[in-house]
Enzyme design. Sequence first.
Site, mmCIF file in Angstrom:
data_model
loop_
_atom_site.group_PDB
_atom_site.id
_atom_site.type_symbol
_atom_site.label_atom_id
_atom_site.label_comp_id
_atom_site.label_asym_id
_atom_site.label_seq_id
_atom_site.Cartn_x
_atom_site.Cartn_y
_atom_site.Cartn_z
ATOM 1 N N HIS A 28 5.873 0.558 2.939
ATOM 2 C CA HIS A 28 6.356 0.579 1.545
ATOM 3 C C HIS A 28 7.833 0.968 1.501
ATOM 4 O O HIS A 28 8.617 0.407 0.734
ATOM 5 C CB HIS A 28 5.584 1.615 0.716
ATOM 6 C CG HIS A 28 4.138 1.306 0.518
ATOM 7 N ND1 HIS A 28 3.126 2.088 1.023
ATOM 8 C CD2 HIS A 28 3.525 0.303 -0.155
ATOM 9 C CE1 HIS A 28 1.967 1.591 0.677
ATOM 10 N NE2 HIS A 28 2.170 0.510 -0.035
ATOM 11 N N ASP A 67 -0.646 -8.383 3.384
ATOM 12 C CA ASP A 67 -1.512 -9.013 2.378
ATOM 13 C C ASP A 67 -0.953 -10.406 2.097
ATOM 14 O O ASP A 67 -0.494 -10.691 0.993
ATOM 15 C CB ASP A 67 -1.544 -8.158 1.113
ATOM 16 C CG ASP A 67 -2.122 -6.784 1.389
ATOM 17 O OD1 ASP A 67 -3.332 -6.665 1.512
ATOM 18 O OD2 ASP A 67 -1.327 -5.820 1.529
HETATM 19 O O1 PAF Z 1 -0.802 -4.573 -2.567
HETATM 20 C C1 PAF Z 1 -1.050 -3.681 -3.401
HETATM 21 O O2 PAF Z 1 -0.809 -2.507 -3.180
HETATM 22 C C2 PAF Z 1 -1.663 -4.079 -4.727
HETATM 23 O O3 PAF Z 1 -2.544 -5.127 -4.575
HETATM 24 C C3 PAF Z 1 -0.634 -4.373 -5.834
HETATM 25 C C4 PAF Z 1 0.221 -5.598 -5.488
HETATM 26 C C5 PAF Z 1 0.270 -3.173 -6.033
HETATM 27 C C6 PAF Z 1 -1.338 -4.667 -7.150
HETATM 28 O O4 PAF Z 1 -2.115 -3.577 -7.560
#
Ligand code: PAF
Length: 282
Positions: A37, A152
């Site tokens: 992140h 993802d």
């Molecule tokens: O990838 C994630 O953390 C979630 O799916 C997101 C994109 C924040 C949506 O809740």
Amino acid sequence: MLIFNNQNELVAHLASVSNTATTIGFVPTMGALHQGHLSLLSEAVANNSIVLISIFVNPTQFNNPEDLAKYPRTLEADIEKIKTVSDKIIVYAPSVEDIYKGNTVSQSFDFDGLEFQMEGQFRPGHFDGVGTIVKRLFEIVKPTNAYFGEKDFQQLQIVKKMVEKAKMPVNVIGCPIYRETNGLAMSSRNERLSDSEKKEAAIIYKTLSQAKKLFAKQSTNEITQWVKKTFNQNPNFTLEYFQIADEATLMPCVRKNKSKKYRAFIAVFVNNVRLIDTISLN
Ligand code: PAF
């Protein structure tokens, strides 16, 4: 550091600090932040005049109530981590009420079939939940650029499709997967693994890397059988799916076509924790 829990206050603040030259970089998250992140945030800081992160565990994208209940919630620690990137980053950490206004349900989306593959098969309704929250967040934040991790990958393709279909003026940017030194893809769910499970979970990336090597000379069916056998021999892991798919359509690759880009996708349970990973094959 500015932290908003209320969308009206956030929208008013963004209006007060924006002009026509402002670019807003947005990183949507569910918190329990890790280095992956933070790398998205660094990318956003390097390329935008304002950077905003949302931290919201979105109930409508969880098909399993236990998974939702156990999802790590670590807001204070998250804020400290964000500060290590920049204390100018704006945090939006809304309540369920602030987002859903008493109607916590998903909108129904048509993602041209991307939603029926892999995660879509094993997590019914998941991508309607993701589409609903990402669309709502984009409407509130109005980002210029939005950053998503490639772990993802299916979600990334679905968000791109959603933006294209809804004609939203947002650049959706995919960023490389961050890995532990043993290759395990960084994920908020890793917090639920014991140290020994984390160590053993190296098998996931090891298997994907081997599948990439095999892709040059074996059929997708042979590779899939080998992956299944590998996990069958390992009682601590349960393979949910392994799929080699076309990167653009996410349709399974039956026969390789040199002009197409392919990826391997995997979902594995370690104890009760579900982990996903992906690798580009060509
Ligand atoms: O990838 C994630 O953390 C979630 O799916 C997101 C994109 C924040 C949506 O809740």
